[in-house]
Design a protein around this motif. Structure first.
Motif, PDB file in Angstrom:
ATOM      1  N   GLU A  90     -17.697 102.282  41.963  1.00 30.37           N
ATOM      2  CA  GLU A  90     -18.001 102.976  43.220  1.00 30.37           C
ATOM      3  C   GLU A  90     -17.697 104.469  43.097  1.00 30.37           C
ATOM      4  N   THR A  91     -16.594 104.803  42.464  1.00 29.65           N
ATOM      5  CA  THR A  91     -16.242 106.217  42.274  1.00 29.65           C
ATOM      6  C   THR A  91     -17.273 106.904  41.391  1.00 29.65           C
ATOM      7  N   ALA A  92     -17.673 106.238  40.315  1.00 31.12           N
ATOM      8  CA  ALA A  92     -18.683 106.829  39.410  1.00 31.12           C
ATOM      9  C   ALA A  92     -20.000 107.057  40.151  1.00 31.12           C
ATOM     10  N   LYS A  93     -20.380 106.113  40.990  1.00 35.62           N
ATOM     11  CA  LYS A  93     -21.621 106.288  41.769  1.00 35.62           C
ATOM     12  C   LYS A  93     -21.494 107.470  42.730  1.00 35.62           C
ATOM     13  N   LYS A  94     -20.377 107.553  43.416  1.00 36.38           N
ATOM     14  CA  LYS A  94     -20.158 108.652  44.377  1.00 36.38           C
ATOM     15  C   LYS A  94     -20.158 110.009  43.686  1.00 36.38           C
ATOM     16  N   GLY A 132     -22.005 110.801  41.200  1.00 35.90           N
ATOM     17  CA  GLY A 132     -23.337 111.118  40.696  1.00 35.90           C
ATOM     18  C   GLY A 132     -23.684 110.579  39.326  1.00 35.90           C
ATOM     19  N   TRP A 133     -22.794 109.808  38.726  1.00 32.39           N
ATOM     20  CA  TRP A 133     -23.039 109.341  37.356  1.00 32.39           C
ATOM     21  C   TRP A 133     -24.096 108.243  37.278  1.00 32.39           C
ATOM     22  N   TYR A 134     -24.525 107.759  38.448  1.00 40.67           N
ATOM     23  CA  TYR A 134     -25.575 106.732  38.448  1.00 40.67           C
ATOM     24  C   TYR A 134     -26.800 107.198  39.238  1.00 40.67           C
ATOM     25  N   ASP A 135     -26.926 108.529  39.418  1.00 37.90           N
ATOM     26  CA  ASP A 135     -28.110 109.045  40.114  1.00 37.90           C
ATOM     27  C   ASP A 135     -29.377 108.732  39.317  1.00 37.90           C
ATOM     28  N   GLN A 136     -29.252 108.723  38.026  1.00 32.99           N
ATOM     29  CA  GLN A 136     -30.336 108.320  37.123  1.00 32.99           C
ATOM     30  C   GLN A 136     -29.890 107.042  36.416  1.00 32.99           C
ATOM     31  N   PRO A 137     -30.854 106.205  36.031  1.00 33.24           N
ATOM     32  CA  PRO A 137     -30.466 104.991  35.277  1.00 33.24           C
ATOM     33  C   PRO A 137     -29.703 105.376  34.001  1.00 33.24           C
ATOM     34  N   ILE A 138     -28.704 104.591  33.674  1.00 29.06           N
ATOM     35  CA  ILE A 138     -27.915 104.854  32.469  1.00 29.06           C
ATOM     36  C   ILE A 138     -28.027 103.645  31.539  1.00 29.06           C
TER      37      ILE A 138
END
Ligand SMILES: [Mg+2]
Length: 97
Positions: A12-16, A18-24
């Motif tokens: 959840e922190t990584a998403k917040k 921006g680390w998942y704004d693009q597919p990884i």
């Protein structure tokens, strides 16, 4: 229960952030885990005990995030593997390391 919560929180922190704004890709996630392992090696070579501990934490956080991103029940798998390891032979049947 705690590891499952940590996986959820790390992701959840990584998403917040921006680390998942693009597919990884999984390969990228694994490379990022590896980069933290390398940082831990360097901290062990020329850092402080605190810096080494911090890098070990970074490794766990990256692993937790990766598991969280894939819906993997890491706690279940860790507990299962630890139990299996208890029943493996001494040095796992003759391995050097
Ligand atoms: Mg680090």
């Amino acid at each position: 229960m705690l590891i499952s919560k940590l996986c959820h929180e790390a992701h959840e922190t990584a998403k917040k952030k921006g680390w998942y704004d693009q597919p990884i890709e999984t390969a990228t996630q694994l490379a990022l885990i590896h980069s933290e392992v390398s940082e831990a090696l360097e901290a062990d070579r020329k850092g402080t005990e605190e810096e080494f501990a911090e890098e070990l934490a970074d490794i766990c956080i990256r692993v937790f995030d990766t598991a969280g991103s894939k819906g993997i029940d890491l706690q279940h798998h860790i507990l299962r593997k630890m139990e299996l390891n208890k029943h493996r032979p001494y040095k796992h049947g003759g391995k050097k390391y």
